[in-house]
Motif scaffolding. Structure first.
Motif, PDB file in Angstrom:
ATOM      1  N   UNK A  85      -0.511  -8.090  -3.035  1.00 25.43           N
ATOM      2  CA  UNK A  85      -2.051  -7.869  -3.318  1.00 25.43           C
ATOM      3  C   UNK A  85      -2.504  -8.445  -2.306  1.00 25.43           C
ATOM      4  N   UNK A  86      -2.007  -9.841  -1.672  1.00 23.87           N
ATOM      5  CA  UNK A  86      -2.551 -10.367  -0.540  1.00 23.87           C
ATOM      6  C   UNK A  86      -2.798  -9.451   0.653  1.00 23.87           C
ATOM      7  N   UNK A  87      -1.627  -8.815   0.816  1.00 29.26           N
ATOM      8  CA  UNK A  87      -1.470  -7.953   2.156  1.00 29.26           C
ATOM      9  C   UNK A  87      -2.292  -6.573   1.914  1.00 29.26           C
ATOM     10  N   UNK A  88      -2.499  -6.375   0.952  1.00 26.60           N
ATOM     11  CA  UNK A  88      -3.284  -4.970   0.505  1.00 26.60           C
ATOM     12  C   UNK A  88      -4.861  -5.287   0.983  1.00 26.60           C
ATOM     13  N   UNK A  89      -5.280  -6.391   0.939  1.00 30.79           N
ATOM     14  CA  UNK A  89      -6.536  -6.882   1.610  1.00 30.79           C
ATOM     15  C   UNK A  89      -6.817  -6.358   3.151  1.00 30.79           C
ATOM     16  N   UNK A  90      -5.699  -6.113   3.763  1.00 35.71           N
ATOM     17  CA  UNK A  90      -5.649  -5.537   5.003  1.00 35.71           C
ATOM     18  C   UNK A  90      -6.422  -4.237   5.124  1.00 35.71           C
ATOM     19  N   UNK A  91      -6.173  -3.472   4.084  1.00 33.35           N
ATOM     20  CA  UNK A  91      -6.514  -2.153   4.239  1.00 33.35           C
ATOM     21  C   UNK A  91      -8.250  -2.065   3.966  1.00 33.35           C
ATOM     22  N   UNK A  92      -8.761  -2.816   3.512  1.00 33.21           N
ATOM     23  CA  UNK A  92     -10.088  -2.846   3.335  1.00 33.21           C
ATOM     24  C   UNK A  92     -10.833  -3.401   4.591  1.00 33.21           C
ATOM     25  N   UNK A  93     -10.205  -4.289   5.273  1.00 25.31           N
ATOM     26  CA  UNK A  93     -10.960  -4.856   6.537  1.00 25.31           C
ATOM     27  C   UNK A  93     -10.358  -4.273   7.904  1.00 25.31           C
ATOM     28  N   UNK A  94      -9.385  -4.070   7.900  1.00 25.16           N
ATOM     29  CA  UNK A  94      -8.955  -3.114   9.282  1.00 25.16           C
ATOM     30  C   UNK A  94      -8.801  -1.712   9.214  1.00 25.16           C
ATOM     31  N   UNK A  95      -8.887  -1.058  10.270  1.00 26.49           N
ATOM     32  CA  UNK A  95      -8.932   0.555  10.345  1.00 26.49           C
ATOM     33  C   UNK A  95      -7.259   0.943  10.042  1.00 26.49           C
ATOM     34  N   UNK A  96      -6.940   0.504   9.058  1.00 26.81           N
ATOM     35  CA  UNK A  96      -5.328   0.941   8.622  1.00 26.81           C
ATOM     36  C   UNK A  96      -5.018   1.868   7.916  1.00 26.81           C
ATOM     37  N   UNK A  97      -4.203   2.984   8.345  1.00 27.95           N
ATOM     38  CA  UNK A  97      -3.997   4.020   7.208  1.00 27.95           C
ATOM     39  C   UNK A  97      -2.924   3.433   6.140  1.00 27.95           C
ATOM     40  N   UNK A  98      -3.079   3.985   4.996  1.00 23.56           N
ATOM     41  CA  UNK A  98      -2.155   3.584   4.023  1.00 23.56           C
ATOM     42  C   UNK A  98      -0.458   3.788   4.584  1.00 23.56           C
ATOM     43  N   UNK A  99      -0.362   4.869   5.180  1.00 25.83           N
ATOM     44  CA  UNK A  99       1.115   5.056   5.728  1.00 25.83           C
ATOM     45  C   UNK A  99       1.344   4.163   6.666  1.00 25.83           C
ATOM     46  N   UNK A 100       0.618   3.529   7.541  1.00 28.56           N
ATOM     47  CA  UNK A 100       0.726   2.589   8.446  1.00 28.56           C
ATOM     48  C   UNK A 100       1.062   1.293   7.827  1.00 28.56           C
ATOM     49  N   UNK A 101       0.223   1.104   6.805  1.00 31.60           N
ATOM     50  CA  UNK A 101       0.389  -0.267   5.933  1.00 31.60           C
ATOM     51  C   UNK A 101       1.907  -0.192   5.249  1.00 31.60           C
ATOM     52  N   UNK A 102       2.206   0.895   4.580  1.00 25.81           N
ATOM     53  CA  UNK A 102       3.418   1.017   4.039  1.00 25.81           C
ATOM     54  C   UNK A 102       4.579   0.745   4.875  1.00 25.81           C
ATOM     55  N   UNK A 103       4.370   1.221   6.099  1.00 20.28           N
ATOM     56  CA  UNK A 103       5.475   1.246   6.963  1.00 20.28           C
ATOM     57  C   UNK A 103       5.548  -0.204   7.674  1.00 20.28           C
TER      58      UNK A 103
END
Length: 171
Positions: free
Chosen positions: A73-91
């Protein structure tokens, strides 16, 4: 005259003999300073109810399973602040996701087995309670171990490092 009895004259003694006043025996005073007449607590039972123990285990296991997701959940905060796609975040967080899924499955298997065991238990004695507490300690530790393993650097070395180590071995 009062209801058929003669009224005693002043200074005259009562005609009925009186019984001496009885004093109740003195109750022993509590040594711990408790108030007299206060109920003393009963000694704790040496056995525990199986249903209550199973409910406690269920609560601890549910909390441990919930704590597993918090690093993600803490790491999921990156999805809202940076321009990271869900696939890149999962990888990028694949090691954390793998640790989460493995720990969740492990706790779930332990919990199912514990329920199978407790179906046959009617009363829990003190040794079984302490064994259960030790088992719960291992369950509660799993979210910590999961968070640590998810943050650990990956074990696979880079191709450059493996090539140079190989040359050192041969040379």
């Amino acid at each position: 005259m009062v209801r058929g009895r003669p009224r005693p004259r002043s200074g005259a003694a009562d005609v009925r003999p009186q019984e001496p006043a009885r004093t109740p025996p003195a109750a022993p005073q509590p040594a711990d300073g408790a108030q007299e007449g206060a109920a003393r607590p009963e000694a704790p039972p040496s056995r525990f109810g199986a249903e209550r123990t199973a409910a406690f285990v269920d609560a601890v296991v549910a909390i441990a399973m919930t704590l597993l997701i918090l690093p993600l959940m803490e790491a999921a905060g990156e999805l809202g602040t940076e321009e990271v796609t869900a696939g890149a975040w999962l990888g990028h967080h694949s090691q954390q996701l793998f640790s989460f899924v493995m720990s969740f499955a492990l706790i779930a298997m332990f919990w199912v087995r514990e329920h199978q065991m407790f179906r046959r238990v009617e009363r829990v004695d003190t040794p079984l309670m302490w064994f259960t507490m030790g088992w719960l300690l291992s369950i509660v530790w799993l979210p910590v171990a999961t968070a640590l393993s998810g943050q650990a650097p990956r074990a696979t070395p880079s191709p450059r490092a493996s090539t140079s180590a190989g040359w050192r071995w041969w040379g």
